[in-house]
Design a protein around this motif. Structure first.
Motif, PDB file in Angstrom:
ATOM      1  N   ILE A  57       0.834  -0.794  -0.049  1.00  0.00           N
ATOM      2  CA  ILE A  57      -0.184   0.211  -0.106  1.00  0.00           C
ATOM      3  C   ILE A  57       0.724   0.927  -0.160  1.00  0.00           C
ATOM      4  O   ILE A  57       1.366   1.438   0.630  1.00  0.00           O
ATOM      5  CB  ILE A  57      -0.840  -0.404   0.869  1.00  0.00           C
ATOM      6  CG1 ILE A  57      -1.967  -1.228   0.746  1.00  0.00           C
ATOM      7  CG2 ILE A  57      -2.144   1.177   1.588  1.00  0.00           C
ATOM      8  CD1 ILE A  57      -2.668  -1.506   2.710  1.00  0.00           C
ATOM      9  N   THR A  58       0.338   2.190  -1.269  1.00  0.00           N
ATOM     10  CA  THR A  58       2.330   3.624  -1.045  1.00  0.00           C
ATOM     11  C   THR A  58       0.515   4.540  -1.355  1.00  0.00           C
ATOM     12  O   THR A  58      -0.538   4.202  -2.173  1.00  0.00           O
ATOM     13  CB  THR A  58       2.480   3.418  -2.215  1.00  0.00           C
ATOM     14  OG1 THR A  58       1.850   2.801  -3.781  1.00  0.00           O
ATOM     15  CG2 THR A  58       3.378   1.989  -2.157  1.00  0.00           C
ATOM     16  N   LYS A  59       1.792   5.610  -0.489  1.00  0.00           N
ATOM     17  CA  LYS A  59       0.410   6.776  -0.352  1.00  0.00           C
ATOM     18  C   LYS A  59       2.249   7.839  -0.437  1.00  0.00           C
ATOM     19  O   LYS A  59       2.808   7.575  -0.077  1.00  0.00           O
ATOM     20  CB  LYS A  59      -0.418   6.945   0.683  1.00  0.00           C
ATOM     21  CG  LYS A  59      -0.578   8.263   0.630  1.00  0.00           C
ATOM     22  CD  LYS A  59      -1.613   8.776  -0.692  1.00  0.00           C
ATOM     23  CE  LYS A  59      -2.439   9.852  -0.748  1.00  0.00           C
ATOM     24  NZ  LYS A  59      -1.853  11.196  -0.367  1.00  0.00           N
ATOM     25  N   THR A  60       1.936   9.472  -1.822  1.00  0.00           N
ATOM     26  CA  THR A  60       2.899  10.076  -1.635  1.00  0.00           C
ATOM     27  C   THR A  60       2.412  10.599  -0.539  1.00  0.00           C
ATOM     28  O   THR A  60       4.039  10.957   0.039  1.00  0.00           O
ATOM     29  CB  THR A  60       2.482  11.485  -2.785  1.00  0.00           C
ATOM     30  OG1 THR A  60       0.875  11.690  -2.481  1.00  0.00           O
ATOM     31  CG2 THR A  60       2.635  10.513  -3.700  1.00  0.00           C
ATOM     32  N   SER A  61       2.077  10.646   0.295  1.00  0.00           N
ATOM     33  CA  SER A  61       2.219  11.290   2.159  1.00  0.00           C
ATOM     34  C   SER A  61       2.326  10.314   3.133  1.00  0.00           C
ATOM     35  O   SER A  61       2.337   9.316   2.562  1.00  0.00           O
ATOM     36  CB  SER A  61       0.452  12.360   2.478  1.00  0.00           C
ATOM     37  OG  SER A  61      -0.514  11.326   2.076  1.00  0.00           O
ATOM     38  N   GLU A  62       2.808  10.808   4.119  1.00  0.00           N
ATOM     39  CA  GLU A  62       3.169  10.062   5.079  1.00  0.00           C
ATOM     40  C   GLU A  62       1.666   9.565   5.864  1.00  0.00           C
ATOM     41  O   GLU A  62       1.345  10.123   6.110  1.00  0.00           O
ATOM     42  CB  GLU A  62       3.908  10.939   6.079  1.00  0.00           C
ATOM     43  CG  GLU A  62       5.340  11.002   5.474  1.00  0.00           C
ATOM     44  CD  GLU A  62       6.474  12.066   6.659  1.00  0.00           C
ATOM     45  OE1 GLU A  62       5.772  12.408   7.428  1.00  0.00           O
ATOM     46  OE2 GLU A  62       7.262  12.640   6.286  1.00  0.00           O
ATOM     47  N   HIS A  63       2.240   7.993   6.404  1.00  0.00           N
ATOM     48  CA  HIS A  63       0.826   7.658   7.623  1.00  0.00           C
ATOM     49  C   HIS A  63       1.317   7.597   9.231  1.00  0.00           C
ATOM     50  O   HIS A  63       2.398   8.750   9.498  1.00  0.00           O
ATOM     51  CB  HIS A  63       1.369   6.443   7.508  1.00  0.00           C
ATOM     52  CG  HIS A  63       2.478   5.017   7.690  1.00  0.00           C
ATOM     53  ND1 HIS A  63       2.871   5.005   8.946  1.00  0.00           N
ATOM     54  CD2 HIS A  63       3.444   4.436   7.117  1.00  0.00           C
ATOM     55  CE1 HIS A  63       4.183   4.368   8.840  1.00  0.00           C
ATOM     56  NE2 HIS A  63       4.200   4.413   7.539  1.00  0.00           N
ATOM     57  N   ALA A  64       0.594   7.339   9.525  1.00  0.00           N
ATOM     58  CA  ALA A  64       0.757   8.095  11.187  1.00  0.00           C
ATOM     59  C   ALA A  64       0.756   6.737  12.098  1.00  0.00           C
ATOM     60  O   ALA A  64       0.741   7.304  13.335  1.00  0.00           O
ATOM     61  CB  ALA A  64      -0.448   9.545  11.585  1.00  0.00           C
ATOM     62  N   ILE A  65       1.489   5.598  11.515  1.00  0.00           N
ATOM     63  CA  ILE A  65       1.731   4.331  12.457  1.00  0.00           C
ATOM     64  C   ILE A  65       2.849   4.280  13.032  1.00  0.00           C
ATOM     65  O   ILE A  65       4.112   4.385  12.660  1.00  0.00           O
ATOM     66  CB  ILE A  65       1.742   3.337  11.224  1.00  0.00           C
ATOM     67  CG1 ILE A  65       0.268   3.137  10.383  1.00  0.00           C
ATOM     68  CG2 ILE A  65       2.025   1.959  11.943  1.00  0.00           C
ATOM     69  CD1 ILE A  65       0.551   2.745   9.118  1.00  0.00           C
ATOM     70  N   GLU A  66       3.164   4.272  13.646  1.00  0.00           N
ATOM     71  CA  GLU A  66       3.820   4.291  15.180  1.00  0.00           C
ATOM     72  C   GLU A  66       4.044   2.291  15.737  1.00  0.00           C
ATOM     73  O   GLU A  66       5.501   2.670  16.306  1.00  0.00           O
ATOM     74  CB  GLU A  66       3.688   4.761  16.345  1.00  0.00           C
ATOM     75  CG  GLU A  66       3.348   6.400  16.189  1.00  0.00           C
ATOM     76  CD  GLU A  66       2.895   7.628  17.436  1.00  0.00           C
ATOM     77  OE1 GLU A  66       2.983   6.659  18.605  1.00  0.00           O
ATOM     78  OE2 GLU A  66       2.796   8.654  17.294  1.00  0.00           O
ATOM     79  N   LYS A  67       3.143   1.580  15.545  1.00  0.00           N
ATOM     80  CA  LYS A  67       3.272   0.184  15.668  1.00  0.00           C
ATOM     81  C   LYS A  67       3.348  -0.278  15.271  1.00  0.00           C
ATOM     82  O   LYS A  67       1.577  -0.166  14.881  1.00  0.00           O
ATOM     83  CB  LYS A  67       3.279   0.057  17.725  1.00  0.00           C
ATOM     84  CG  LYS A  67       1.449   0.709  18.060  1.00  0.00           C
ATOM     85  CD  LYS A  67       1.468   0.782  19.405  1.00  0.00           C
ATOM     86  CE  LYS A  67       0.383   1.025  19.591  1.00  0.00           C
ATOM     87  NZ  LYS A  67      -0.190   0.737  21.157  1.00  0.00           N
ATOM     88  N   GLU A  68       3.246  -1.813  14.491  1.00  0.00           N
ATOM     89  CA  GLU A  68       2.513  -2.503  13.677  1.00  0.00           C
ATOM     90  C   GLU A  68       1.156  -2.937  14.967  1.00  0.00           C
ATOM     91  O   GLU A  68       0.459  -3.357  12.889  1.00  0.00           O
ATOM     92  CB  GLU A  68       3.313  -3.890  13.845  1.00  0.00           C
ATOM     93  CG  GLU A  68       4.891  -3.455  12.783  1.00  0.00           C
ATOM     94  CD  GLU A  68       5.996  -3.118  14.043  1.00  0.00           C
ATOM     95  OE1 GLU A  68       6.100  -2.637  14.820  1.00  0.00           O
ATOM     96  OE2 GLU A  68       7.247  -3.125  13.237  1.00  0.00           O
ATOM     97  N   SER A  69       0.761  -2.837  15.616  1.00  0.00           N
ATOM     98  CA  SER A  69      -0.634  -3.993  15.701  1.00  0.00           C
ATOM     99  C   SER A  69      -0.853  -2.451  15.430  1.00  0.00           C
ATOM    100  O   SER A  69      -3.073  -2.610  15.991  1.00  0.00           O
ATOM    101  CB  SER A  69      -0.486  -3.769  17.419  1.00  0.00           C
ATOM    102  OG  SER A  69       0.251  -2.719  17.787  1.00  0.00           O
ATOM    103  N   SER A  70      -1.436  -1.409  15.261  1.00  0.00           N
ATOM    104  CA  SER A  70      -2.483  -0.177  14.440  1.00  0.00           C
ATOM    105  C   SER A  70      -2.472  -0.493  12.998  1.00  0.00           C
ATOM    106  O   SER A  70      -3.951   0.229  12.744  1.00  0.00           O
ATOM    107  CB  SER A  70      -1.512   0.500  14.837  1.00  0.00           C
ATOM    108  OG  SER A  70      -0.946   1.384  15.693  1.00  0.00           O
ATOM    109  N   VAL A  71      -2.071  -1.776  12.719  1.00  0.00           N
ATOM    110  CA  VAL A  71      -2.608  -2.291  11.484  1.00  0.00           C
ATOM    111  C   VAL A  71      -3.305  -2.807  11.492  1.00  0.00           C
ATOM    112  O   VAL A  71      -2.781  -4.158  11.946  1.00  0.00           O
ATOM    113  CB  VAL A  71      -1.573  -2.067  10.064  1.00  0.00           C
ATOM    114  CG1 VAL A  71      -1.970  -2.358   8.596  1.00  0.00           C
ATOM    115  CG2 VAL A  71      -0.452  -1.208  10.391  1.00  0.00           C
TER     116      VAL A  71
END
Length: 237
Positions: A140-154
């Motif tokens: 999954i790609t996007k030009t802007s940044e995601h806000a995921i700090e830990k894997e469990s958030s996905v």
């Protein structure tokens, strides 16, 4: 640079005039096969001056049952008088993938308020079972940044999707790059028919990006960190 005569256009004005018209040319597919001739697929006339940057055009078409013998596309850049100023000719098209039957990807979010947190959901459907050793990961790609700090958030919402069963030191999702997620699958298992989705947090950008497109890429075995990598089987915008 040469000096322009009085009343004539500057070099920058002439360059911008060239960028006022784009024509896409390629093979036309019909009836499950490819026509042997090249015809215009799409044409887009800029109403305003185009500025340097990344552009994308989406076409609706009917894919053939098999990869055409002549699977080539061309993009022509014409000026206002119709003269070709630049072109990318005979660009190889993607190979038809008969081993995967995916549909989608649907996209939704919980909030679109600029600068605020939101949860993104990307959905897709598998219409026929995918055999073992075909898919290695999803990207999954996007030009802007995601806000995921830990894997469990996905979160994967369907337990039938065969995610990579990692040990305590490794996760099935790689969040190390801020503009993409790499989701590792267990390639030794079949992907069953069903509806699947992933949920993860993002921060809505303060300003609308010029290129505001999310991509879901199906990857084969091996390293796949770009939607155009050699292992990329198909990409859904």
């Amino acid at each position: 640079r040469s000096t322009e005569a009085a009343g004539s256009k500057s070099r920058s004005q002439r360059v911008l005039d060239v960028l006022r018209q784009v024509e896409v040319v390629g093979a036309v597919f019909a009836g499950g096969g490819a026509m042997p001739c090249h015809q215009d697929l799409a044409r887009d006339d800029f109403e305003r001056h185009a500025i340097p940057g990344e552009y994308a055009f989406v076409l609706t078409t009917q894919t053939p049952a098999a990869t055409p013998a002549e699977n080539l596309f061309s993009v022509l850049l014409r000026d206002t008088e119709g003269t070709v100023q630049d072109a990318a000719m005979s660009v190889s098209g993607q190979q038809m993938q008969t081993s995967v039957a995916f549909f989608g990807a649907a996209f939704s979010w919980t909030s679109s308020e600029a600068g605020q947190a939101s949860t993104i959901t990307i959905r897709f459907s598998v219409q026929q079972p995918v055999a073992r050793d075909v898919l290695g990961s999803l990207l999954i790609t996007k030009t802007s940044e995601h806000a995921i700090e830990k894997e469990s958030s996905v979160v994967s919402t369907n337990s039938e999707l065969p995610l990579f069963e990692a040990d305590v030191d490794e996760s099935w999702v790689d969040i190390s790059m801020v503009d993409r997620l790499s989701i590792k699958l267990d390639s030794g298992k079949e992907v069953p028919v069903g509806d699947y989705s992933f949920e993860f947090p993002v921060t809505v950008p303060e300003y609308m990006p010029a290129y505001n497109v999310w991509l879901l890429t199906l990857c084969g075995l091996g390293t796949c960190q770009q939607h155009f990598s050699a292992q990329a089987l198909a990409t859904f915008p």
